[in-house]
Design an enzyme around this catalytic site. Structure first.
Site, PDB file in Angstrom:
ATOM      1  N   HIS A  68       0.822  -1.204   0.000  1.00 59.00           N
ATOM      2  CA  HIS A  68       0.000   0.000   0.000  1.00 59.00           C
ATOM      3  C   HIS A  68       0.865   1.267   0.000  1.00 59.00           C
ATOM      4  O   HIS A  68       0.988   1.967   1.015  1.00 59.00           O
ATOM      5  CB  HIS A  68      -0.956  -0.005   1.197  1.00 59.00           C
ATOM      6  CG  HIS A  68      -2.099  -0.940   1.027  1.00 59.00           C
ATOM      7  ND1 HIS A  68      -2.823  -1.460   2.082  1.00 59.00           N
ATOM      8  CD2 HIS A  68      -2.667  -1.457  -0.093  1.00 59.00           C
ATOM      9  CE1 HIS A  68      -3.769  -2.249   1.613  1.00 59.00           C
ATOM     10  NE2 HIS A  68      -3.695  -2.261   0.300  1.00 59.00           N
ATOM     11  N   HIS A 101      -0.612  -8.695   1.033  1.00 62.26           N
ATOM     12  CA  HIS A 101      -1.682  -8.737   2.028  1.00 62.26           C
ATOM     13  C   HIS A 101      -2.412 -10.074   2.085  1.00 62.26           C
ATOM     14  O   HIS A 101      -3.208 -10.305   2.992  1.00 62.26           O
ATOM     15  CB  HIS A 101      -2.690  -7.621   1.741  1.00 62.26           C
ATOM     16  CG  HIS A 101      -2.029  -6.293   1.526  1.00 62.26           C
ATOM     17  ND1 HIS A 101      -1.858  -5.745   0.277  1.00 62.26           N
ATOM     18  CD2 HIS A 101      -1.467  -5.440   2.402  1.00 62.26           C
ATOM     19  CE1 HIS A 101      -1.225  -4.592   0.397  1.00 62.26           C
ATOM     20  NE2 HIS A 101      -0.976  -4.382   1.663  1.00 62.26           N
ATOM     21  N   GLU A 153      -6.079  -7.568   3.782  1.00 64.82           N
ATOM     22  CA  GLU A 153      -5.634  -8.610   4.704  1.00 64.82           C
ATOM     23  C   GLU A 153      -6.823  -9.187   5.473  1.00 64.82           C
ATOM     24  O   GLU A 153      -6.915 -10.397   5.679  1.00 64.82           O
ATOM     25  CB  GLU A 153      -4.590  -8.067   5.677  1.00 64.82           C
ATOM     26  CG  GLU A 153      -4.055  -9.137   6.620  1.00 64.82           C
ATOM     27  CD  GLU A 153      -3.070  -8.606   7.639  1.00 64.82           C
ATOM     28  OE1 GLU A 153      -2.937  -9.235   8.717  1.00 64.82           O
ATOM     29  OE2 GLU A 153      -2.431  -7.562   7.384  1.00 64.82           O
ATOM     30  N   ASN A 251      -0.719   0.479   8.540  1.00 65.71           N
ATOM     31  CA  ASN A 251       0.285   0.721   9.583  1.00 65.71           C
ATOM     32  C   ASN A 251       0.707   2.181   9.624  1.00 65.71           C
ATOM     33  O   ASN A 251       1.034   2.709  10.689  1.00 65.71           O
ATOM     34  CB  ASN A 251       1.483  -0.228   9.409  1.00 65.71           C
ATOM     35  CG  ASN A 251       2.368   0.139   8.253  1.00 65.71           C
ATOM     36  OD1 ASN A 251       3.308   0.912   8.381  1.00 65.71           O
ATOM     37  ND2 ASN A 251       2.092  -0.428   7.089  1.00 65.71           N
TER      38      ASN A 251
END
Length: 335
Positions: A68, A101, A153, A251
């Site tokens: 990402h 993912h 994910e 994240n």
């Protein structure tokens, strides 16, 4: 000379930009959080696509974004990678890379049905969570997955045992949870969550289901944890935190939220061009980090831009050193 109204508007905008830059000009300290930027799973996924392109030529199809980060995606597109949302966009028999993912068994079956030559770039730590989901489900548990709805994910993991898994995103979701057997409940987590918020959800689950079973080892990955701990080491001492990362990077978003919870304003930027000069006006100390999918050179560019706004003293705060490496799949093994 007569000035057109549009020219006056443009000139005012330019004056405003220069005014903000002038106000932001000052000497400052940059506190670099370490570790930051790429993790082993991201390095591996990018290398897989690069090697497949080198060995097989373009186009090489990739399901969703390989990681990402828009800069990574654009770079690979320039080399011949084609990113798709739907496998029906991939010609039958073509080479397809699954992103870091992970994907559900349903997606794998779809790829098989289309006779695609699949190379799996799923992060091994995500693969571990998928295996745990299957193990808990086979044990007869309701598997509570702590994650974010819509994230690739999350979709891939829930697909491993769709009849046995439920998604929770908050403590409020735990309170509303209904399961067939309260004595047969286990939990797993998305690998890129905020450590402290996840702990609160797990605590709420344990209170509701005292027999709750945990994964054999922590699901939140080492890189996510390390980048959050590194940010803690700089956020409290900073007037502003800049987090380099794309908006769809889980994240990276968690790093912004962590800084905000600690009382320090944070801005998520894809690159140095997105720095808001207004945020720098009172920022004598800037904390700087990057999500696990953001290229390290983007951090260097941010430091260079800040140096153009006054003398910069760079100090690195290292909380740990990472030496994790994941082997490549056989199809793209070491040369």
């Amino acid at each position: 000379m007569v000035t057109a109204p549009g020219d006056e508007t443009a000139a005012a905008a330019v004056r405003d930009v220069f005014g903000q830059l002038e106000a932001a000009f000052r000497p400052r300290t940059v506190l670099l959080a370490s570790p930051r930027s790429f993790c082993a799973g991201v390095d591996r996924a990018i290398e897989i696509v690069e090697r497949v392109l080198a060995d097989r030529g373009s186009p090489v199809y990739v399901r969703k974004q390989i990681v990402h980060n828009i800069h990574v995606v654009r770079s690979l597109e320039r080399r011949g990678a084609v990113f798709v949302d739907d496998l029906d966009e991939v010609p039958a028999g073509a080479t397809l890379v699954f992103s870091a993912h992970g994907v559900s068994p349903e997606v794998r079956e779809h790829a098989d049905a289309r006779r695609l030559d699949v190379i799996d770039a799923t992060c091994p730590l995500v693969t571990k969570v998928h295996a745990e989901a299957r193990r808990f489900a086979q044990h007869g548990d309701t598997v509570v997955f702590i994650g974010h709805a819509g994230h690739e994910e999350t979709e891939g993991t829930l697909g491993e045992a769709p009849d046995s898994m439920v998604l929770v995103e908050s403590v409020a979701d735990v309170a509303a949870l209904s399961v067939p057997d309260p004595d047969r409940v286990s939990y797993l987590t998305q690998t890129t969550l905020a450590v402290d918020e996840t702990a609160g959800i797990v605590s709420a689950l344990t209170e509701r289901f005292p027999a709750l079973r945990a994964p054999r080892s922590e699901d939140i990955c080492y890189a996510t944890t390390n980048r959050q701990e590194a940010l803690r080491a700089v956020a409290a001492a900073s007037d502003l935190v800049l987090v380099v990362g794309s908006v769809n990077s889980s994240n990276s978003q968690r790093l912004v939220e962590l800084s905000t919870r600690q009382g320090t304003t944070a801005q998520l930027i894809d690159d140095a061009s997105e720095i808001d000069p207004a945020h720098l006006r009172e920022a004598a100390v800037v904390g700087l980090t990057a999500g696990a999918s953001a290229p390290p050179e983007l951090v260097e560019e941010v430091v260079d831009v800040l140096a153009g706004l006054g003398a910069v003293t760079v100090k690195e705060r290292e909380v740990t050193r990472e030496n994790v490496h994941f082997a490549l799949p056989r199809a793209v093994g070491a040369r």
